[in-house]
Motif scaffolding. Structure first.
Motif, PDB file in Angstrom:
ATOM      1  N   SER A  25       9.477 -10.853   5.721  1.00  0.00           N
ATOM      2  CA  SER A  25       9.308  -9.723   6.625  1.00  0.00           C
ATOM      3  C   SER A  25      10.277  -8.586   6.268  1.00  0.00           C
ATOM      4  CB  SER A  25       9.525 -10.177   8.069  1.00  0.00           C
ATOM      5  OG  SER A  25       9.313  -9.111   8.959  1.00  0.00           O
ATOM      6  N   ASP A  26      11.520  -8.926   5.979  1.00  0.00           N
ATOM      7  CA  ASP A  26      12.516  -7.908   5.619  1.00  0.00           C
ATOM      8  C   ASP A  26      12.166  -7.210   4.301  1.00  0.00           C
ATOM      9  OD1 ASP A  26      13.907  -8.497   7.920  1.00  0.00           O
ATOM     10  OD2 ASP A  26      15.535  -9.564   6.902  1.00  0.00           O
ATOM     11  N   LEU A  27      11.685  -7.978   3.327  1.00  0.00           N
ATOM     12  CA  LEU A  27      11.293  -7.377   2.048  1.00  0.00           C
ATOM     13  C   LEU A  27      10.107  -6.436   2.233  1.00  0.00           C
ATOM     14  CD1 LEU A  27      11.691 -10.483  -0.268  1.00  0.00           C
ATOM     15  CD2 LEU A  27      13.020  -8.368  -0.405  1.00  0.00           C
ATOM     16  N   ALA A  28       9.155  -6.831   3.081  1.00  0.00           N
ATOM     17  CA  ALA A  28       8.010  -5.961   3.363  1.00  0.00           C
ATOM     18  C   ALA A  28       8.476  -4.683   4.051  1.00  0.00           C
ATOM     19  CB  ALA A  28       6.997  -6.694   4.232  1.00  0.00           C
ATOM     20  N   ALA A  29       9.422  -4.809   4.969  1.00  0.00           N
ATOM     21  CA  ALA A  29       9.946  -3.631   5.661  1.00  0.00           C
ATOM     22  C   ALA A  29      10.645  -2.682   4.689  1.00  0.00           C
ATOM     23  CB  ALA A  29      10.909  -4.052   6.768  1.00  0.00           C
ATOM     24  N   ALA A  30      11.185  -3.238   3.614  1.00  0.00           N
ATOM     25  CA  ALA A  30      11.863  -2.422   2.598  1.00  0.00           C
ATOM     26  C   ALA A  30      10.879  -1.861   1.571  1.00  0.00           C
ATOM     27  CB  ALA A  30      12.940  -3.244   1.900  1.00  0.00           C
ATOM     28  N   GLY A  31       9.583  -2.163   1.724  1.00  0.00           N
ATOM     29  CA  GLY A  31       8.568  -1.571   0.866  1.00  0.00           C
ATOM     30  C   GLY A  31       8.000  -2.438  -0.225  1.00  0.00           C
ATOM     31  N   ALA A  32       8.460  -3.666  -0.367  1.00  0.00           N
ATOM     32  CA  ALA A  32       7.977  -4.545  -1.443  1.00  0.00           C
ATOM     33  C   ALA A  32       6.583  -5.082  -1.139  1.00  0.00           C
ATOM     34  CB  ALA A  32       8.936  -5.715  -1.636  1.00  0.00           C
ATOM     35  N   SER A  33       5.812  -5.304  -2.188  1.00  0.00           N
ATOM     36  CA  SER A  33       4.600  -6.101  -2.092  1.00  0.00           C
ATOM     37  C   SER A  33       5.052  -7.551  -2.238  1.00  0.00           C
ATOM     38  CB  SER A  33       3.625  -5.747  -3.212  1.00  0.00           C
ATOM     39  OG  SER A  33       3.191  -4.417  -3.085  1.00  0.00           O
ATOM     40  N   LEU A  34       4.326  -8.479  -1.615  1.00  0.00           N
ATOM     41  CA  LEU A  34       4.803  -9.858  -1.583  1.00  0.00           C
ATOM     42  C   LEU A  34       3.794 -10.868  -2.071  1.00  0.00           C
ATOM     43  CD1 LEU A  34       6.496  -9.718   1.890  1.00  0.00           C
ATOM     44  CD2 LEU A  34       7.640  -9.978  -0.276  1.00  0.00           C
ATOM     45  N   ALA A  35       4.323 -11.889  -2.726  1.00  0.00           N
ATOM     46  CA  ALA A  35       3.600 -13.124  -3.015  1.00  0.00           C
ATOM     47  C   ALA A  35       4.374 -14.182  -2.243  1.00  0.00           C
ATOM     48  CB  ALA A  35       3.589 -13.427  -4.498  1.00  0.00           C
ATOM     49  N   ILE A  36       3.739 -14.743  -1.212  1.00  0.00           N
ATOM     50  CA  ILE A  36       4.412 -15.739  -0.393  1.00  0.00           C
ATOM     51  C   ILE A  36       3.742 -17.085  -0.582  1.00  0.00           C
ATOM     52  CG2 ILE A  36       5.239 -14.063   1.294  1.00  0.00           C
ATOM     53  CD1 ILE A  36       2.961 -14.965   3.156  1.00  0.00           C
ATOM     54  N   SER A  37       4.529 -18.144  -0.417  1.00  0.00           N
ATOM     55  CA  SER A  37       3.948 -19.467  -0.590  1.00  0.00           C
ATOM     56  C   SER A  37       4.578 -20.473   0.357  1.00  0.00           C
ATOM     57  CB  SER A  37       4.107 -19.949  -2.039  1.00  0.00           C
ATOM     58  OG  SER A  37       5.462 -20.278  -2.297  1.00  0.00           O
ATOM     59  N   ALA A  38       3.820 -21.550   0.547  1.00  0.00           N
ATOM     60  CA  ALA A  38       4.258 -22.721   1.293  1.00  0.00           C
ATOM     61  C   ALA A  38       3.430 -23.891   0.779  1.00  0.00           C
ATOM     62  CB  ALA A  38       4.046 -22.528   2.791  1.00  0.00           C
ATOM     63  N   ARG A  39       3.860 -25.092   1.089  1.00  0.00           N
ATOM     64  CA  ARG A  39       3.092 -26.263   0.637  1.00  0.00           C
ATOM     65  C   ARG A  39       1.703 -26.286   1.248  1.00  0.00           C
ATOM     66  NH1 ARG A  39       7.349 -30.868   1.727  1.00  0.00           N
ATOM     67  NH2 ARG A  39       7.915 -29.335   3.279  1.00  0.00           N
ATOM     68  N   ASP A  40       1.548 -25.694   2.432  1.00  0.00           N
ATOM     69  CA  ASP A  40       0.249 -25.620   3.109  1.00  0.00           C
ATOM     70  C   ASP A  40      -0.066 -24.149   3.365  1.00  0.00           C
ATOM     71  OD1 ASP A  40      -2.000 -25.869   4.697  1.00  0.00           O
ATOM     72  OD2 ASP A  40      -0.939 -26.787   6.380  1.00  0.00           O
ATOM     73  N   ARG A  41      -0.991 -23.599   2.604  1.00  0.00           N
ATOM     74  CA  ARG A  41      -1.318 -22.174   2.699  1.00  0.00           C
ATOM     75  C   ARG A  41      -1.717 -21.773   4.115  1.00  0.00           C
ATOM     76  NH1 ARG A  41      -4.970 -18.380   2.871  1.00  0.00           N
ATOM     77  NH2 ARG A  41      -4.870 -16.548   1.544  1.00  0.00           N
ATOM     78  N   SER A  42      -2.374 -22.665   4.834  1.00  0.00           N
ATOM     79  CA  SER A  42      -2.841 -22.320   6.180  1.00  0.00           C
ATOM     80  C   SER A  42      -1.685 -22.083   7.151  1.00  0.00           C
ATOM     81  CB  SER A  42      -3.774 -23.408   6.724  1.00  0.00           C
ATOM     82  OG  SER A  42      -3.078 -24.623   6.911  1.00  0.00           O
ATOM     83  N   SER A  43      -0.488 -22.505   6.806  1.00  0.00           N
ATOM     84  CA  SER A  43       0.671 -22.301   7.681  1.00  0.00           C
ATOM     85  C   SER A  43       1.309 -20.922   7.507  1.00  0.00           C
ATOM     86  CB  SER A  43       1.718 -23.388   7.433  1.00  0.00           C
ATOM     87  OG  SER A  43       2.308 -23.231   6.153  1.00  0.00           O
ATOM     88  N   LEU A  44       0.756 -20.088   6.646  1.00  0.00           N
ATOM     89  CA  LEU A  44       1.339 -18.779   6.356  1.00  0.00           C
ATOM     90  C   LEU A  44       0.811 -17.649   7.235  1.00  0.00           C
ATOM     91  CD1 LEU A  44       1.349 -19.056   2.470  1.00  0.00           C
ATOM     92  CD2 LEU A  44       3.370 -18.978   3.953  1.00  0.00           C
ATOM     93  N   GLY A  45      -0.048 -17.958   8.183  1.00  0.00           N
ATOM     94  CA  GLY A  45      -0.697 -16.929   8.997  1.00  0.00           C
ATOM     95  C   GLY A  45       0.254 -15.978   9.695  1.00  0.00           C
TER      96      GLY A  45
END
Length: 78
Positions: A25-45
């Protein structure tokens, strides 16, 4: 989107909760595009919603960084 990280891409693993979600969230607020991950993609909502609230672009991936093949696949996709 503007900010000091505009035009940069950040990769955040474990972004589904806690520190990883806050960092994303902080990186997005600073203007970055993001690639986020978790072991279960459905938990990233929730993290996807938080990034979108800052107007950032986000790619959500399933990745277990303890598995080399999974981490390699994520790196190729990003």
């Amino acid at each position: 989107m503007t900010g000091p990280l505009k035009g940069q891409v950040a990769v955040v693993t474990g972004a589904n909760r806690g520190l990883g979600a806050e960092i994303a969230s902080d990186l997005a607020a600073a203007g970055a595009s993001l690639a986020i991950s978790a072991r279960d993609r459905s938990s990233l909502g929730e993290t996807i919603s938080a990034v979108a609230a800052h107007g950032g672009q986000v790619m959500a991936l399933e990745c277990d960084v303890t598995e080399p093949r999974s981490a390699d696949r994520m790196a190729r996709e990003v």
